[in-house]
Design an enzyme around this catalytic site. Structure first.
Site, mmCIF file in Angstrom:
data_model
loop_
_atom_site.group_PDB
_atom_site.id
_atom_site.type_symbol
_atom_site.label_atom_id
_atom_site.label_comp_id
_atom_site.label_asym_id
_atom_site.label_seq_id
_atom_site.Cartn_x
_atom_site.Cartn_y
_atom_site.Cartn_z
ATOM 1 N N VAL A 20 0.851 -1.200 0.000
ATOM 2 C CA VAL A 20 0.000 0.000 0.000
ATOM 3 C C VAL A 20 0.888 1.253 0.000
ATOM 4 C CG1 VAL A 20 -1.729 1.330 1.291
ATOM 5 C CG2 VAL A 20 -1.937 -1.160 1.152
ATOM 6 N N ARG A 101 -11.089 1.918 13.137
ATOM 7 C CA ARG A 101 -12.128 2.163 12.126
ATOM 8 C C ARG A 101 -13.535 2.214 12.721
ATOM 9 N NH1 ARG A 101 -10.133 -2.179 7.797
ATOM 10 N NH2 ARG A 101 -8.368 -1.037 6.930
ATOM 11 N N CYS A 130 -10.125 -2.694 1.921
ATOM 12 C CA CYS A 130 -10.018 -2.682 0.454
ATOM 13 C C CYS A 130 -11.180 -3.375 -0.260
ATOM 14 C CB CYS A 130 -8.704 -3.306 0.022
ATOM 15 S SG CYS A 130 -8.334 -4.850 0.852
ATOM 16 N N GLN A 157 -10.750 -12.316 -3.095
ATOM 17 C CA GLN A 157 -9.757 -11.304 -2.712
ATOM 18 C C GLN A 157 -8.327 -11.775 -2.995
ATOM 19 O OE1 GLN A 157 -12.577 -10.259 1.032
ATOM 20 N NE2 GLN A 157 -10.648 -9.180 1.077
ATOM 21 N N GLY A 161 -3.852 -8.269 -0.882
ATOM 22 C CA GLY A 161 -4.654 -7.793 0.240
ATOM 23 C C GLY A 161 -4.041 -8.198 1.571
ATOM 24 N N HIS A 242 -9.405 -7.149 -6.298
ATOM 25 C CA HIS A 242 -10.452 -7.870 -5.563
ATOM 26 C C HIS A 242 -11.752 -7.831 -6.379
ATOM 27 C CE1 HIS A 242 -7.839 -8.040 -2.192
ATOM 28 N NE2 HIS A 242 -8.460 -7.255 -1.343
ATOM 29 N N ASN A 308 -7.279 -3.533 -5.498
ATOM 30 C CA ASN A 308 -7.319 -3.373 -4.033
ATOM 31 C C ASN A 308 -6.210 -2.478 -3.497
ATOM 32 O OD1 ASN A 308 -5.855 -5.896 -4.874
ATOM 33 N ND2 ASN A 308 -5.093 -5.726 -2.783
HETATM 34 N N1 LIG Z 1 -2.922 -4.608 0.995
HETATM 35 C C1 LIG Z 1 -4.133 -4.096 0.834
HETATM 36 O O1 LIG Z 1 -4.812 -4.328 -0.174
HETATM 37 C C2 LIG Z 1 -4.711 -3.199 1.897
HETATM 38 C C3 LIG Z 1 -5.866 -2.495 1.624
HETATM 39 C C4 LIG Z 1 -6.426 -1.676 2.600
HETATM 40 C C5 LIG Z 1 -5.817 -1.553 3.825
HETATM 41 N N2 LIG Z 1 -4.664 -2.261 4.067
HETATM 42 C C6 LIG Z 1 -4.036 -2.069 5.355
HETATM 43 O O2 LIG Z 1 -2.885 -1.261 5.108
HETATM 44 C C7 LIG Z 1 -1.845 -1.579 6.032
HETATM 45 C C8 LIG Z 1 -0.566 -1.902 5.259
HETATM 46 O O3 LIG Z 1 -0.829 -3.045 4.477
HETATM 47 P P1 LIG Z 1 0.178 -3.586 3.373
HETATM 48 O O4 LIG Z 1 -0.649 -4.577 2.634
HETATM 49 O O5 LIG Z 1 0.835 -2.485 2.631
HETATM 50 O O6 LIG Z 1 1.257 -4.360 4.269
HETATM 51 P P2 LIG Z 1 2.786 -4.761 3.904
HETATM 52 O O7 LIG Z 1 2.961 -4.894 2.443
HETATM 53 O O8 LIG Z 1 3.080 -5.951 4.755
HETATM 54 O O9 LIG Z 1 3.621 -3.510 4.422
HETATM 55 C C9 LIG Z 1 3.735 -3.208 5.791
HETATM 56 C C10 LIG Z 1 4.585 -1.970 5.959
HETATM 57 O O10 LIG Z 1 4.678 -1.717 7.362
HETATM 58 C C11 LIG Z 1 6.063 -1.558 7.696
HETATM 59 N N3 LIG Z 1 6.333 -1.990 9.069
HETATM 60 C C12 LIG Z 1 6.210 -3.224 9.598
HETATM 61 N N4 LIG Z 1 6.603 -3.224 10.901
HETATM 62 C C13 LIG Z 1 6.995 -1.961 11.172
HETATM 63 C C14 LIG Z 1 7.507 -1.309 12.327
HETATM 64 N N5 LIG Z 1 7.683 -1.962 13.477
HETATM 65 N N6 LIG Z 1 7.816 0.007 12.249
HETATM 66 C C15 LIG Z 1 7.643 0.690 11.101
HETATM 67 N N7 LIG Z 1 7.145 0.141 9.963
HETATM 68 C C16 LIG Z 1 6.828 -1.169 10.006
HETATM 69 C C17 LIG Z 1 6.786 -2.443 6.712
HETATM 70 O O11 LIG Z 1 8.147 -2.037 6.689
HETATM 71 P P3 LIG Z 1 9.370 -3.082 6.477
HETATM 72 O O12 LIG Z 1 9.471 -3.299 5.000
HETATM 73 O O13 LIG Z 1 10.534 -2.355 7.047
HETATM 74 O O14 LIG Z 1 9.006 -4.327 7.237
HETATM 75 C C18 LIG Z 1 6.015 -2.132 5.444
HETATM 76 O O15 LIG Z 1 6.467 -0.911 4.909
HETATM 77 C C19 LIG Z 1 -2.410 -2.736 6.882
HETATM 78 O O16 LIG Z 1 -2.990 -2.238 8.060
HETATM 79 C C20 LIG Z 1 -3.492 -3.329 5.998
HETATM 80 O O17 LIG Z 1 -4.486 -3.990 6.728
HETATM 81 C C21 LIG Z 1 -4.095 -3.065 3.134
#
Ligand SMILES: NC(=O)c1ccc[n+]([C@@H]2O[C@H](COP(=O)([O-])OP(=O)(O)OC[C@H]3O[C@@H](n4cnc5c(N)ncnc54)[C@H](OP(=O)(O)O)[C@@H]3O)[C@@H](O)[C@H]2O)c1
Length: 329
Positions: A20, A101, A130, A157, A161, A242, A308
């Protein structure tokens, strides 16, 4: 017009290395005149964004008082750990996680549906899930026209996601399956390569998954309705995009022409001649509706599909940050 006489906003993007965060960064770069963006993740690294090498700072070294707006594209535990500090330092925050939320004091905004609820005094704003955000875009005009009575949803999905590790797991399992290597445990509740899994998140004592609970509770809150919403959320081995099959019962009889006209006027919605699929919508900031069928004078069926990482994720987050910047000036 309102952006003409202001100083660039100082924005922190936390979670910049995630799926994201990276998508949000690309969108933000299209509006580089609006903001100066600093990037944060769990540790120091360099982010390669389409050939541009960008510095990412460790979050535990962030000075939140330097920022007007902080965007958290992080999991719930990280948002919970750090957002209070950002708010305390005077920044306004947009959170992608599900942490608050459902907190009545925090606006849950779907841009194009209810962004007017975000007022200048709100320091924290959440955007929805999403799968919920595109569904809200589709259902809001229907609710205005006919009143929603009951909704059934089956979702399909993609693995993105579940974040960057979800994508990696799907690719790795697919390769292993193709090469005949035995599969062990998975990042998902069951193996995802060449499979579908009717579980997203934890199952509760009634057998509902946490994703299904989010769909019901977030839609109720955003649409301001309390009608029954039944769903089965399914993870499929698609990388990005999605889809949902949705069956809606109305309080009043409906007409296809009127619905198509309302959707054509509604933000983000694209009415497909037949239908569109996740692959076709990858990178496109629209919510596609297709296969619209009149089941009875009170019942409609529709196929909803979107990227998504855009609607319900990066696009919503960036739209909300833009409103915050606008309210500052
Ligand atoms: N994916 C979707 O479609 C989607 C849609 C809507 C909402 N969301 C929500 O958006 C959020 C992010 O999702 P994502 O899918 O992008 O997850 P992701 O790909 O796993 O990315 C997570 C991010 O958080 C960082 N992070 C993890 N631990 C951390 C820490 N202790 N301190 C600082 N940064 C940290 C990671 O950095 P590192 O690389 O350094 O680990 C990475 O940049 C979640 O809450 C998810 O539920 C996701």
């Amino acid at each position: 017009m309102f952006f003409s006489s202001y100083v660039k906003a100082r924005v922190a993007l936390v979670g910049a290395t995630g799926v994201v965060g990276r998508t949000a960064l690309k969108l933000m770069m299209e509006h580089a005149d609006l903001w100066e963006v600093s990037l944060f993740a769990s540790k120091q690294c360099t982010l390669d964004l389409e050939g541009r090498l960008l510095n990412v700072h460790p979050l535990d070294q962030a000075d939140f008082s330097c920022f007007d707006v902080c965007m958290f594209a992080t999991e719930e535990n990280v948002s919970k750990r750090w957002i209070e500090s950002a708010l305390h330092a005077g920044a306004r925050v947009v959170d992608s996680s599900s942490w608050r939320r459902l907190d009545p004091s925090v606006p849950l905004v779907v841009p194009g549906v209810n962004q007017q609820i975000l007022q200048k005094e709100h320091s924290l704003c959440a955007h929805s899930n999403c799968i919920v955000s595109p569904l809200a875009c589709v259902l809001a005009p229907l609710n205005v026209l006919y009143g929603l009575k009951c909704i059934h949803i089956a979702t399909y999905q993609s693995v993105s996601g579940a974040g960057k590790y979800g994508v990696e797991a799907c690719l790795m399992e697919t390769k292993k399956k193709l090469s005949g290597t035995p599969l062990e445990t998975s990042y998902f509740p069951k193996n995802i390569g060449f499979n579908v899994i009717p579980q997203i998140g934890q199952l509760d004592h009634m057998g509902h998954s946490s994703e299904e609970e989010k769909i019901q509770k977030e839609l109720h809150r955003i649409l301001q309705v309390d009608c029954p919403i039944f769903s089965t959320a399914v993870r499929v081995p698609v990388l990005q995009g999605h889809a949902s099959a949705v069956w809606v019962e109305f309080q009043r009889p409906w007409s296809k022409e009127e619905v198509q006209e309302a959707w054509c006027k509604a933000p983000h919605i694209e009415v497909a001649r037949e239908y569109q699929t996740p692959l076709e919508l990858q990178g496109r900031d629209v919510v596609s509706v297709g296969r619209v069928r009149q089941l009875t004078p009170f019942h409609l069926a529709v196929w909803v599909c979107s990227d998504n990482l855009l609607r319900g994720a990066a696009s919503d987050m960036v739209d909300i940050a833009k409103i915050m910047v606008q309210q500052k000036n």
